[in-house]
Design a protein around this motif. Structure first.
Motif, PDB file in Angstrom:
ATOM      1  N   GLY A  61       5.840 -34.966   0.650  1.00 34.93           N
ATOM      2  CA  GLY A  61       6.647 -36.073   1.138  1.00 34.93           C
ATOM      3  C   GLY A  61       7.296 -35.717   2.453  1.00 34.93           C
ATOM      4  N   THR A  62       8.127 -36.624   2.945  1.00 38.61           N
ATOM      5  CA  THR A  62       8.780 -36.392   4.233  1.00 38.61           C
ATOM      6  C   THR A  62      10.296 -36.337   4.124  1.00 38.61           C
ATOM      7  OG1 THR A  62       8.781 -38.772   4.654  1.00 38.61           O
ATOM      8  CG2 THR A  62       6.916 -37.506   5.513  1.00 38.61           C
ATOM      9  N   ILE A  63      10.826 -36.503   2.916  1.00 36.06           N
ATOM     10  CA  ILE A  63      12.277 -36.423   2.746  1.00 36.06           C
ATOM     11  C   ILE A  63      12.726 -34.986   3.007  1.00 36.06           C
ATOM     12  CG2 ILE A  63      12.334 -38.345   1.105  1.00 36.06           C
ATOM     13  CD1 ILE A  63      12.529 -36.288  -1.140  1.00 36.06           C
ATOM     14  N   PRO A  64      14.039 -34.766   3.264  1.00 33.90           N
ATOM     15  CA  PRO A  64      14.523 -33.404   3.560  1.00 33.90           C
ATOM     16  C   PRO A  64      14.061 -32.392   2.518  1.00 33.90           C
ATOM     17  CG  PRO A  64      16.252 -35.004   3.956  1.00 33.90           C
ATOM     18  CD  PRO A  64      15.113 -35.766   3.342  1.00 33.90           C
ATOM     19  N   HIS A  65      13.625 -31.255   3.003  1.00 32.85           N
ATOM     20  CA  HIS A  65      13.083 -30.222   2.115  1.00 32.85           C
ATOM     21  C   HIS A  65      13.233 -28.859   2.778  1.00 32.85           C
ATOM     22  CE1 HIS A  65       9.878 -31.429   4.902  1.00 32.85           C
ATOM     23  NE2 HIS A  65       9.531 -30.143   4.870  1.00 32.85           N
ATOM     24  N   VAL A  66      13.082 -27.836   1.967  1.00 32.68           N
ATOM     25  CA  VAL A  66      13.030 -26.462   2.469  1.00 32.68           C
ATOM     26  C   VAL A  66      11.578 -25.989   2.381  1.00 32.68           C
ATOM     27  CG1 VAL A  66      15.390 -25.968   1.736  1.00 32.68           C
ATOM     28  CG2 VAL A  66      13.484 -25.420   0.204  1.00 32.68           C
ATOM     29  N   ILE A  67      11.313 -24.868   3.045  1.00 33.10           N
ATOM     30  CA  ILE A  67      10.003 -24.215   2.917  1.00 33.10           C
ATOM     31  C   ILE A  67      10.197 -22.908   2.165  1.00 33.10           C
ATOM     32  CG2 ILE A  67       8.005 -23.271   4.126  1.00 33.10           C
ATOM     33  CD1 ILE A  67       8.369 -26.281   4.502  1.00 33.10           C
ATOM     34  N   ARG A  68       9.391 -22.748   1.117  1.00 32.51           N
ATOM     35  CA  ARG A  68       9.454 -21.523   0.326  1.00 32.51           C
ATOM     36  C   ARG A  68       8.208 -20.672   0.556  1.00 32.51           C
ATOM     37  NH1 ARG A  68      13.320 -21.110  -3.683  1.00 32.51           N
ATOM     38  NH2 ARG A  68      14.500 -23.031  -4.112  1.00 32.51           N
ATOM     39  N   PHE A  69       8.405 -19.353   0.494  1.00 30.34           N
ATOM     40  CA  PHE A  69       7.292 -18.417   0.567  1.00 30.34           C
ATOM     41  C   PHE A  69       6.628 -18.337  -0.793  1.00 30.34           C
ATOM     42  CE2 PHE A  69       6.048 -13.850  -0.045  1.00 30.34           C
ATOM     43  CZ  PHE A  69       4.867 -13.919   0.694  1.00 30.34           C
ATOM     44  N   CYS A  70       5.334 -18.341  -0.788  1.00 28.74           N
ATOM     45  CA  CYS A  70       4.572 -18.274  -2.033  1.00 28.74           C
ATOM     46  C   CYS A  70       4.401 -16.802  -2.427  1.00 28.74           C
ATOM     47  CB  CYS A  70       3.211 -18.952  -1.828  1.00 28.74           C
ATOM     48  SG  CYS A  70       2.317 -19.263  -3.356  1.00 28.74           S
ATOM     49  N   ASN A  71       5.376 -16.278  -3.123  1.00 33.72           N
ATOM     50  CA  ASN A  71       5.369 -14.860  -3.473  1.00 33.72           C
ATOM     51  C   ASN A  71       4.322 -14.577  -4.562  1.00 33.72           C
ATOM     52  OD1 ASN A  71       7.173 -12.325  -3.031  1.00 33.72           O
ATOM     53  ND2 ASN A  71       6.780 -12.353  -5.234  1.00 33.72           N
ATOM     54  N   PRO A  72       3.598 -13.452  -4.480  1.00 32.90           N
ATOM     55  CA  PRO A  72       2.646 -13.108  -5.547  1.00 32.90           C
ATOM     56  C   PRO A  72       3.347 -13.061  -6.906  1.00 32.90           C
ATOM     57  CG  PRO A  72       2.367 -11.663  -3.645  1.00 32.90           C
ATOM     58  CD  PRO A  72       3.599 -12.455  -3.391  1.00 32.90           C
ATOM     59  N   GLN A  73       2.670 -13.514  -7.938  1.00 38.81           N
ATOM     60  CA  GLN A  73       3.254 -13.557  -9.273  1.00 38.81           C
ATOM     61  C   GLN A  73       2.852 -12.363 -10.128  1.00 38.81           C
ATOM     62  OE1 GLN A  73       5.569 -16.084 -10.188  1.00 38.81           O
ATOM     63  NE2 GLN A  73       5.362 -16.180  -7.944  1.00 38.81           N
ATOM     64  N   GLU A  74       1.869 -11.627  -9.680  1.00 36.29           N
ATOM     65  CA  GLU A  74       1.384 -10.466 -10.430  1.00 36.29           C
ATOM     66  C   GLU A  74       1.489  -9.203  -9.573  1.00 36.29           C
ATOM     67  OE1 GLU A  74       0.588 -10.729 -13.556  1.00 36.29           O
ATOM     68  OE2 GLU A  74       0.701 -12.921 -13.587  1.00 36.29           O
ATOM     69  N   GLY A  75       1.441  -8.054 -10.245  1.00 32.80           N
ATOM     70  CA  GLY A  75       1.399  -6.780  -9.542  1.00 32.80           C
ATOM     71  C   GLY A  75       2.773  -6.284  -9.104  1.00 32.80           C
ATOM     72  N   ASP A  76       2.730  -5.177  -8.374  1.00 30.23           N
ATOM     73  CA  ASP A  76       3.948  -4.511  -7.925  1.00 30.23           C
ATOM     74  C   ASP A  76       3.956  -4.387  -6.400  1.00 30.23           C
ATOM     75  OD1 ASP A  76       4.837  -4.031 -10.560  1.00 30.23           O
ATOM     76  OD2 ASP A  76       3.594  -2.216 -10.687  1.00 30.23           O
ATOM     77  N   VAL A  77       5.138  -4.173  -5.876  1.00 30.51           N
ATOM     78  CA  VAL A  77       5.308  -3.796  -4.470  1.00 30.51           C
ATOM     79  C   VAL A  77       5.873  -2.383  -4.468  1.00 30.51           C
ATOM     80  CG1 VAL A  77       6.395  -4.311  -2.264  1.00 30.51           C
ATOM     81  CG2 VAL A  77       5.816  -6.173  -3.823  1.00 30.51           C
ATOM     82  N   THR A  78       5.126  -1.443  -3.930  1.00 29.21           N
ATOM     83  CA  THR A  78       5.573  -0.056  -3.867  1.00 29.21           C
ATOM     84  C   THR A  78       5.597   0.400  -2.412  1.00 29.21           C
ATOM     85  OG1 THR A  78       4.692   0.475  -6.060  1.00 29.21           O
ATOM     86  CG2 THR A  78       5.104   2.318  -4.571  1.00 29.21           C
ATOM     87  N   PHE A  79       6.670   1.015  -2.019  1.00 28.79           N
ATOM     88  CA  PHE A  79       6.728   1.609  -0.681  1.00 28.79           C
ATOM     89  C   PHE A  79       7.357   2.993  -0.780  1.00 28.79           C
ATOM     90  CE2 PHE A  79      10.678  -0.704  -1.228  1.00 28.79           C
ATOM     91  CZ  PHE A  79      11.655   0.105  -0.664  1.00 28.79           C
ATOM     92  N   LYS A  80       6.954   3.873   0.132  1.00 29.76           N
ATOM     93  CA  LYS A  80       7.483   5.228   0.140  1.00 29.76           C
ATOM     94  C   LYS A  80       8.654   5.299   1.103  1.00 29.76           C
ATOM     95  CE  LYS A  80       6.289  10.113   0.670  1.00 29.76           C
ATOM     96  NZ  LYS A  80       5.224  11.093   1.001  1.00 29.76           N
ATOM     97  N   ASP A  81       9.836   5.308   0.534  1.00 25.97           N
ATOM     98  CA  ASP A  81      11.043   5.425   1.349  1.00 25.97           C
ATOM     99  C   ASP A  81      11.160   6.864   1.851  1.00 25.97           C
ATOM    100  OD1 ASP A  81      14.070   5.901   1.774  1.00 25.97           O
ATOM    101  OD2 ASP A  81      13.955   3.731   1.539  1.00 25.97           O
ATOM    102  N   GLN A  82      11.401   7.025   3.140  1.00 29.61           N
ATOM    103  CA  GLN A  82      11.422   8.363   3.746  1.00 29.61           C
ATOM    104  C   GLN A  82      12.616   9.197   3.317  1.00 29.61           C
ATOM    105  OE1 GLN A  82       8.694   9.483   5.886  1.00 29.61           O
ATOM    106  NE2 GLN A  82       8.066   7.769   4.593  1.00 29.61           N
ATOM    107  N   ILE A  83      13.585   8.559   2.662  1.00 29.26           N
ATOM    108  CA  ILE A  83      14.754   9.293   2.166  1.00 29.26           C
ATOM    109  C   ILE A  83      14.741   9.372   0.649  1.00 29.26           C
ATOM    110  CG2 ILE A  83      17.289   9.260   2.030  1.00 29.26           C
ATOM    111  CD1 ILE A  83      17.263   7.875   4.794  1.00 29.26           C
TER     112      ILE A  83
END
Length: 465
Positions: free
Chosen positions: A132-154
């Motif tokens: 539609g065209t009524i006021p709205h926000v935009i949402r990010f389509c985040n993955p629903q499965e799996g993990d996010v892993t990152f190696k923090d340097q500290i």
């Protein structure tokens, strides 16, 4: 690969000690690796962002000599770029329009909390393909499965389950993009290789990684620095001595002392305490940053500042001291050079403000003498000292000292009495740097004038009894 770091403050208030430490660590890491350092102003919070805060950020970094190679970039000037990417994401299905009302979202939140669940958006508009065209926000389509892993340097590997991350809003109803989205795009566009920031941003990292992955952008290396607490282990505040950065300058701290204190507030190299700037650059690495919280100690900062007042060249210290002298409205035209004042006070004063406050009597004769210190028994002592000083051929510390000792000897009094009466007459205080050095710096004419003034004070005091 060329290392590239950034410092990205929000201009919504003073630049505080924790933010400056983040800037320092990012700057040192870039300099150590012969990389580049970017300054970015994250001003998407338009209501709270001010030009005054931006000026304070710039002035603070200039005072500390933390220079940047690129920028400053302003997020509010990049809205077209953000919206271009968001529109592409909508086209490719990695973002979607959400028309849910505040009432529906609040109801959903209450239901989830009541059920013991973590509040998160349920994807209603995505699942039902609402348009539609009524006021709205935009949402990010985040993955629903799996993990996010990152190696923090500290901190090492950190993992988040995607089910814990909801479809965050990346553009508001007014068309302005949101923080997490802007940060991710900026880091990509600006070629940031290492993001060094506070641990309060750890929860933002998986969201930013997922956004970057969705647009095929490279993922930076992350390092999250621990918090700074007060000496009592509680949240850092003014009662612990924590101030806005420019307030430390106004309180009389040297930039070298601030940097030295901050690098040791979470990083160490053996048992070394004092580091020159070149040593900081040569020695700084992320693997020596402590993952435990740091404790802010104003007494330690003063100790380091005191060391630098005594170690750096007096001419350099004088340049910084001059502003404090001006703040005290002291005219230094008719007195000793500031380098001489620094030489006299550097052993006892821990800040430049303290020196400026203490040295007024070197330049002004109009101080008040306390009744309790001088009485008629001191009159003859002062008169004898005055006459001898006026006959002194060479005005130097040794000859001045000889005059004081001879007066004590002739009047058969303890030299402490002679020194105290003269100190009160010359400075108006019962404490000062070594008296003979003070008298030598003040000069013969002012010394004689002040002794005569003290003698008149004693006369008037006697006549009024």
């Amino acid at each position: 690969m060329k290392i590239k770091t950034r410092f990205a403050p929000s201009p919504t208030g003073h630049l505080h000690i924790g933010s400056v430490r983040t800037a320092l660590y990012s700057w040192l890491f870039a300099r150590h690796n012969k990389g580049a350092f970017v300054l970015r102003i994250e001003d998407t919070d338009v209501e709270r962002s001010t030009q005054e805060s931006i000026n304070m950020i710039m002035d603070s970094m200039a005072w500390l000599n933390i220079n940047w190679d690129e920028g400053p970039y302003y997020q509010t000037k990049r809205f077209d770029r953000y919206n271009e990417i968001i529109n592409n994401m909508i086209t490719y299905g990695t973002a979607y329009k959400c028309f849910c009302s505040k009432e529906r979202l609040e109801y959903l939140r209450k239901v989830q909390i009541k059920a013991g669940k973590k509040p998160r958006y349920d994807g209603y508009c995505k699942q039902n393909k609402i348009s539609g065209t009524i006021p709205h926000v935009i949402r990010f389509c985040n993955p629903q499965e799996g993990d996010v892993t990152f190696k923090d340097q500290i901190r090492g590997n950190i993992t988040f389950n995607n089910k814990e991350l909801d479809d965050l809003i990346i553009r508001r109803t007014d068309g302005s993009p949101t923080y997490n989205f802007c940060v991710a795009i900026d880091d990509w566009d600006m070629g940031i290789t290492h993001v060094i920031r506070g641990e309060d941003h750890i929860n933002n990292t998986p969201r930013q990684i997922n956004i970057l992955k969705s647009i095929g952008a490279p993922i930076p290396t992350y390092a999250h620095i621990s918090m700074i607490f007060g000496s009592d282990g509680k949240k850092l505040s003014k009662r612990h001595g924590a101030l806005g950065m420019l307030q430390y300058r106004n309180e009389g701290y040297l930039p070298e002392a601030i940097l030295n204190y901050l690098i040791r507030l979470g990083w160490s190299h053996n048992n070394k305490e004092i580091f020159s700037l070149s040593e900081m650059i040569d020695l700084f690495t992320l693997n020596k940053v402590n993952r435990s919280p740091s404790l802010f100690n104003i007494d330690k900062l003063k100790w380091i500042n005191h060391r630098y007042i005594n170690q750096l060249p007096a001419k350099y210290i004088a340049k910084h001291l001059y502003q404090h002298i001006k703040n005290q409205n002291i005219n230094i035209q008719s007195g000793p050079p500031l380098t001489k004042v620094i030489e006299l006070f550097s052993k006892s004063c821990k800040t430049l403000k303290e020196i400026a406050y203490s040295c007024r009597y070197f330049y002004e004769d109009s101080f008040t003498i306390d009744n309790k210190y001088l009485n008629f028994t001191h009159y003859q002592l002062l008169e004898d000292i005055k006459n001898k000083l006026m006959l002194t051929a060479n005005w130097n510390i040794e000859n001045i000292n000889q005059v004081l000792l001879s007066t004590a000897d002739e009047f058969k009094v303890n030299k402490k009495i002679v020194y105290m009466s003269l100190r009160i007459a010359i400075t108006g205080h019962d404490g000062s740097p070594t008296l003979t050095h003070v008298i030598e710096a003040i000069g013969l004419n002012k010394t004689i004038f002040r002794i005569e003034k003290a003698m008149n004070f004693i006369k008037n005091k006697k006549n009024n009894i």
